[in-house]
Scaffold this active site. Structure first.
Site, PDB file in Angstrom:
ATOM      1  N   GLY A   8       0.402  -1.166   0.300  1.00  0.00           N
ATOM      2  CA  GLY A   8      -0.302  -0.335  -0.224  1.00  0.00           C
ATOM      3  C   GLY A   8       0.687   1.633   0.052  1.00  0.00           C
ATOM      4  N   ASP A  13      -0.858   6.329   3.655  1.00  0.00           N
ATOM      5  CA  ASP A  13      -0.358   6.802   4.826  1.00  0.00           C
ATOM      6  C   ASP A  13       0.612   5.647   4.045  1.00  0.00           C
ATOM      7  OD1 ASP A  13      -2.198   6.990   5.694  1.00  0.00           O
ATOM      8  OD2 ASP A  13      -3.040   4.645   6.610  1.00  0.00           O
ATOM      9  N   LEU A  61      -1.518  -8.435  -3.815  1.00  0.00           N
ATOM     10  CA  LEU A  61      -2.707  -9.165  -2.185  1.00  0.00           C
ATOM     11  C   LEU A  61      -2.760 -10.080  -2.710  1.00  0.00           C
ATOM     12  CD1 LEU A  61      -3.129  -5.922  -0.027  1.00  0.00           C
ATOM     13  CD2 LEU A  61      -1.437  -7.535  -0.310  1.00  0.00           C
ATOM     14  N   ALA A  84      -4.844  -2.648   1.297  1.00  0.00           N
ATOM     15  CA  ALA A  84      -6.393  -3.121   1.289  1.00  0.00           C
ATOM     16  C   ALA A  84      -7.316  -2.495   0.163  1.00  0.00           C
ATOM     17  CB  ALA A  84      -6.726  -2.700   3.210  1.00  0.00           C
ATOM     18  N   SER A 127      -8.298  -0.786  12.265  1.00  0.00           N
ATOM     19  CA  SER A 127      -9.174   0.089  11.782  1.00  0.00           C
ATOM     20  C   SER A 127      -9.845   0.585  13.051  1.00  0.00           C
ATOM     21  CB  SER A 127      -9.884  -0.172  10.474  1.00  0.00           C
ATOM     22  OG  SER A 127     -11.276   0.896  10.267  1.00  0.00           O
ATOM     23  N   GLU A 129     -13.349   1.188  12.788  1.00  0.00           N
ATOM     24  CA  GLU A 129     -13.723  -0.281  12.059  1.00  0.00           C
ATOM     25  C   GLU A 129     -14.509  -1.041  12.376  1.00  0.00           C
ATOM     26  OE1 GLU A 129     -16.685   1.419   9.703  1.00  0.00           O
ATOM     27  OE2 GLU A 129     -15.927   3.467   9.889  1.00  0.00           O
ATOM     28  N   TYR A 151     -15.424  -4.024   5.581  1.00  0.00           N
ATOM     29  CA  TYR A 151     -14.303  -3.893   5.198  1.00  0.00           C
ATOM     30  C   TYR A 151     -13.965  -4.105   6.862  1.00  0.00           C
ATOM     31  CZ  TYR A 151     -10.971  -0.792   6.662  1.00  0.00           C
ATOM     32  OH  TYR A 151      -9.142  -0.059   7.035  1.00  0.00           O
TER      33      TYR A 151
END
Length: 324
Positions: A8, A13, A61, A84, A127, A129, A151
């Site tokens: 990523g 990030d 991935l 991701a 995360s 989430e 997710y």
């Protein structure tokens, strides 16, 4: 010279982390899709100014073989798994792809490290989430998970995989449970960047309205540049552990929009339209993180305040729209 491998690396990030690690004297390697190497102007825009200092490898991935080959070749000292499918709304539209890519990708990279670089320190981008329908506010490392999106479900699985590899195979593996972190490098699909970009277009006369979903949704928003420092700190500890990284404050989407429009000299009420098609099928409740553990054990705390973050994003988009 330490070697770091980042999945990523082309995202928000990854771009900030690459710069931090280069400043610290690392040899930085990144895994990117082949299509990105063939179209660097559009797909590598966040890292184009440092491309000459990076070592990029083609991989996916979704392919264990490609990840295995890169790990075997690089033999990294540290691996930051940031890659991701990370847009929550899209995860509802294509839940199979999100779950397959995110869970398998994490499993593949962990397995490759166990087999070819067992001394490598591993960071997993968990995360907020994962908390979803929260059991307590604020959320800390011991708060139970109740994800409300594909997710979030995929991130819970990645979290457990990381912890299992730490406990079963003695891998130095850490989970960073990061709450929302934004910047001028945030993707256009995320609501914060959608707002800052929308403000810039309206201010420049290129648009008249901005359509948003749930204005009352609350999030703990911090600056991505601060959060990637926490990732780095986790892998410099003597023992691996899991940490919540957050600001401890929540703000609504409406607050973000009001501040963004105001900074550009506009009244948000004249331009923002609520669009119910943009509401999530299952909204999460108040996400607010308790970063006490990170403050005590890592010596980390956020530096950029909410208002400063919003103004930074609006100013950058005003520049980009003006020069575009």
């Amino acid at each position: 010279m330490k070697k770091a491998l980042i999945t990523g690396i082309t995202g928000q990030d990854g771009a900030y982390l690459s710069r931090l690690l280069l400043e610290k004297g690392y040899e930085v390697h990144g895994i990117v899709r082949r299509v990105a190497l063939e179209d660097p102007e559009h797909r590598l825009w966040r890292i184009k100014d440092i491309l000459g200092k990076l070592n990029l490898h083609s991989g996916s991935l979704e392919s264990y073989a490609s990840l295995f080959d890169v790990v075997e070749k690089v033999k990294p000292d540290e691996c930051y798994h940031l890659g991701a499918q990370s847009f929550v709304s899209y995860s509802f539209e294509d839940e199979f792809s999100t779950i397959n890519t995110n869970i398998n990708g994490t499993h593949y990279i962990l397995s490759a490290l166990k087999n070819k670089a067992p001394k490598c320190k591993f960071y997993f981008a968990a995360s907020s989430e994962q908390f979803g329908q929260v059991k307590e506010v604020p959320q800390k490392e011991t708060t139970p998970f109740h994800p409300r999106s594909p997710y979030g479900i995929s991130k819970v699985a990645g979290f457990d995989l990381t912890r299992n590899y730490r406990e079963a195979y003695d891998l130095f593996a850490c989970n960073g449970i990061l709450f929302n972190h934004e910047s001028p490098m945030r993707g256009y699909e995320f609501v914060t960047r959608k707002i800052s970009r929308g403000v810039a277009k309206i201010k420049s006369g290129l648009s008249k309205e901005l359509r948003l979903g749930n204005l009352d949704a609350k999030r703990d928003w911090g600056f991505a540049g601060d959060f990637i420092e926490a990732m780095y700190m986790m892998l410099q500890q003597d023992k691996p552990d899991d940490y919540v990284i957050a600001t401890g404050e929540t703000h609504t989407v409406k607050e973000f929009a009001e501040l963004a429009f105001s900074h550009a000299g506009l009244n948000w009420k004249e331009h923002v339209k609520t669009d119910e098609t943009l509401f999530r099928p299952a909204e999460v409740h108040e996400l607010r993180g308790d970063f006490t553990k990170a403050r005590k054990k890592l010596g980390w705390k956020p530096k950029v305040a909410f208002e400063e973050l919003v103004k930074m994003m609006v100013d950058e988009d005003l520049k980009r729209v003006g020069s575009g």
